[in-house]
Design an enzyme around this catalytic site. Structure first.
Site, short mmCIF file in Angstrom:
data_model
loop_
_atom_site.label_atom_id
_atom_site.label_comp_id
_atom_site.label_asym_id
_atom_site.label_seq_id
_atom_site.Cartn_x
_atom_site.Cartn_y
_atom_site.Cartn_z
N SER A 19 0.83 -1.22 0.00
CA SER A 19 0.00 0.00 0.00
C SER A 19 0.86 1.26 0.00
O SER A 19 0.55 2.23 -0.70
CB SER A 19 -0.97 0.00 1.19
OG SER A 19 -0.29 -0.23 2.39
N HIS A 25 -1.97 -8.86 1.86
CA HIS A 25 -1.66 -7.60 2.57
C HIS A 25 -2.83 -7.31 3.52
O HIS A 25 -3.19 -8.14 4.34
CB HIS A 25 -1.41 -6.52 1.51
CG HIS A 25 -0.86 -5.22 2.02
ND1 HIS A 25 -0.27 -5.08 3.26
CD2 HIS A 25 -0.81 -3.97 1.45
CE1 HIS A 25 0.11 -3.81 3.42
NE2 HIS A 25 -0.20 -3.12 2.34
N HIS A 43 5.49 -12.75 7.34
CA HIS A 43 5.74 -11.37 6.93
C HIS A 43 6.95 -11.32 6.02
O HIS A 43 7.88 -12.11 6.17
CB HIS A 43 5.97 -10.46 8.15
CG HIS A 43 5.75 -9.02 7.84
ND1 HIS A 43 6.76 -8.21 7.35
CD2 HIS A 43 4.64 -8.25 7.89
CE1 HIS A 43 6.26 -7.00 7.15
NE2 HIS A 43 4.98 -7.00 7.46
N ARG A 69 2.72 -4.89 16.71
CA ARG A 69 1.33 -4.43 16.56
C ARG A 69 0.36 -5.51 17.02
O ARG A 69 -0.73 -5.23 17.53
CB ARG A 69 1.06 -4.05 15.09
CG ARG A 69 1.98 -2.94 14.58
CD ARG A 69 1.84 -2.73 13.08
NE ARG A 69 2.19 -3.92 12.32
CZ ARG A 69 2.08 -4.04 11.00
NH1 ARG A 69 1.63 -3.01 10.28
NH2 ARG A 69 2.43 -5.15 10.38
N ASP A 106 -2.53 -8.42 11.49
CA ASP A 106 -3.89 -8.82 11.10
C ASP A 106 -4.40 -10.03 11.88
O ASP A 106 -5.60 -10.32 11.83
CB ASP A 106 -3.91 -9.13 9.60
CG ASP A 106 -3.50 -7.92 8.78
OD1 ASP A 106 -3.98 -6.82 9.07
OD2 ASP A 106 -2.67 -8.07 7.86
#
Ligand code: CMX
Length: 449
Positions: free
Chosen positions: A241, A271, A318, A327, A373
């Site tokens: 992105s 993604h 990743h 995160r 995610d």
């Protein structure tokens, strides 16, 4: 199959096998400063971009302008009623490389509040789409529809000096960010709440107002959204992105065109769409194994089945990270504090206990640990936002803060149009043949006879 498709398959499939072989035998061969595997494999680790706003360390995770996520949760201003940082402050930090005061944050919030009114034609453009259009498609089209307002386009047409490009870009970026929550909430209410829209509340901060327009007015959800919108904002420049936004912007496309491209990349399942896929995968697992609590053995079996079917385990792995994503940890800490007994949250934690070992055993997955995610969906479901096809839009609203701050910097620093060199497989084969011939050729005497 039509004959063109058949001919394509007859050419492409053997070529894919041929390239796999080529990479096995010559992947390490250097092509300039990089090797052949990197050219075919998504340019991983190539240092070929400069992005000022954040830097990703494979083991430590993201640093926003030098600060880790735990540091930012300490240092960025927050409201008295909430321990989580205000994303307005993160934007200030990303843009200006300074930790803001509370007053600075209020200033950003006021600017965004003043610019938040979305032109009517944007809603009309979204309304032309079938109601079940994926929310990310609606989001991308909504962003594109806002492009009619671009200051950059107008300034360029009027012949602006290139040294001043950053100025109208800054104006577009501030307006675009200000309007994104309203557009996103409109899509949510249109898709899932029979089009019963909720007017903004200008007394609320950017995140709480967004939550309010979505229809979720619990203070704890406000807190989670502040955290969510802060931690998803930026992940250096090479992710799809950020890179897509930067790449399209490098052609002097305005902020709307560039950011819509970034969002189209975020909508891919490898993604940002992974956040919806995680919940879909867990719900399918629950359905298959019975709706009760899932044992670790059952989860293990389901992960092995997913792998054996040639699918990815969403939320794991990743391209850069090699440890658990900070995160993910920030969200786990939030969940431990706010909803430690939630069933779905506990399934996410149980997956975390078993998945890395199984993924590691495959021997090919470079990072068996969870990414951002893996956790977000379970918290969103906890607060009642169960329509998981919408989750990537939330990610997109946050990602705007990082990639659009970078876009202003790109124009201020005069970054050039992006145009890497590409070659064909034929060229690569010739290159290998020439190189091999050079290293294998017997020494030829150059002495004159
Ligand atoms: N499950 C199954 N297989 C996986 C995997 C996973 N979670 N992660 C990687 N692999 C596989 C790859 O598909 C690849 O297989 P092939 O050699 O057969 O093509 C192999 O392991 C090596 O991949 P890698 O070098 O470890 O990972 P990449 O850098 O190529 O890809 C990523 C990274 C994120 C796309 C990949 O880990 C993945 O598909 N994860 C699941 C989707 C996901 O969670 N994406 C979200 C990432 C975070 C974000 O952008 O929001």
């Amino acid at each position: 199959m039509g004959y063109i498709k058949e001919k394509f398959a007859a050419k492409a499939l053997p070529m894919a096998a041929d390239i796999k072989d080529l990479l096995k035998n010559h992947g390490d061969t250097q092509l300039g400063s990089y090797n052949i595997s990197q050219a075919y494999g998504g340019m991983k680790s190539m240092m070929a971009l400069v992005t000022e706003t954040s830097l990703l360390d494979p083991n430590e995770g993201i640093r926003f302008r030098g600060y880790t996520i735990p540091e930012l949760r300490e240092k960025l201003p927050n409201l008295e009623s909430c321990n989580e940082p205000l994303p307005e402050g993160l934007f200030y930090l990303l843009l200006l490389d300074e930790i803001p005061t509370f007053k600075d944050v209020q200033h950003v919030a006021n600017v965004w509040a003043r610019r938040a009114i979305v032109p009517l034609h944007v809603f009309k453009a979204i309304d032309r789409l079938p109601r079940d259009t994926h929310p990310m498609t609606q989001f991308s089209i909504g962003i594109m529809a806002m492009q009619t307002e671009s200051h950059f386009v107008k300034a360029y047409r009027e012949g602006i000096n290139k040294k001043e490009y950053w100025d109208p870009m800054y104006e577009d970026v501030m307006t675009l960010i200000a309007r994104l929550p309203r557009v996103a909430a409109y899509i949510y209410r249109r898709s899932y709440k029979k089009g019963k829209h909720i007017e903004p509340n200008p007394d609320l901060d950017w995140s709480a107002n967004f939550a309010h327009m979505l229809g979720y007015d619990q203070p704890d959800f406000y807190s989670y959204l502040r955290l969510f919108l802060t931690i998803h904002a930026d992940h250096e420049g090479g992710n799809v992105s950020a890179h897509a936004t930067h790449l399209v912007g490098s052609a002097l496309s305005d902020a709307y065109l560039s950011f819509a491209s970034g969002m189209n990349g975020l909508a891919g399942p490898l993604h940002g769409l992974a956040n919806q896929e995680v919940i879909r995968w867990i719900l399918e697992m629950k359905k298959k194994l019975g709706n009760g609590g899932l044992s670790k053995e059952e989860i293990e079996g389901y992960i092995r089945q997913t792998l054996s079917e040639g699918k990815v385990v969403p939320g794991y792995g990743h391209a850069v990270l090699r440890k658990t994503d900070p995160r993910f940890i920030a969200q786990m800490e939030f969940a431990k504090k706010h909803c430690p007994d939630d069933e779905l949250v506990n399934i996410v934690w149980n997956v975390y206990e078993v998945a890395p070992t199984i993924l590691g055993e495959t021997g090919k997955i470079k990072n068996p640990w969870p990414n951002v995610d893996a956790h977000s969906g379970s918290l969103l479901v906890h607060y009642g936002l169960v329509e998981y096809d919408f989750y990537t839009v939330l990610f997109g609203v946050s990602r705007a803060l990082g990639v659009l701050a970078s876009l202003v910097w790109d124009r201020a620093l005069g970054q050039g149009i992006e145009r890497p060199k590409s070659v064909t497989t034929g060229w690569i084969k010739e290159f290998i043949a020439k190189n091999t011939a050079k290293t294998e050729a017997p020494a030829i005497s150059t002495t004159a006879e």
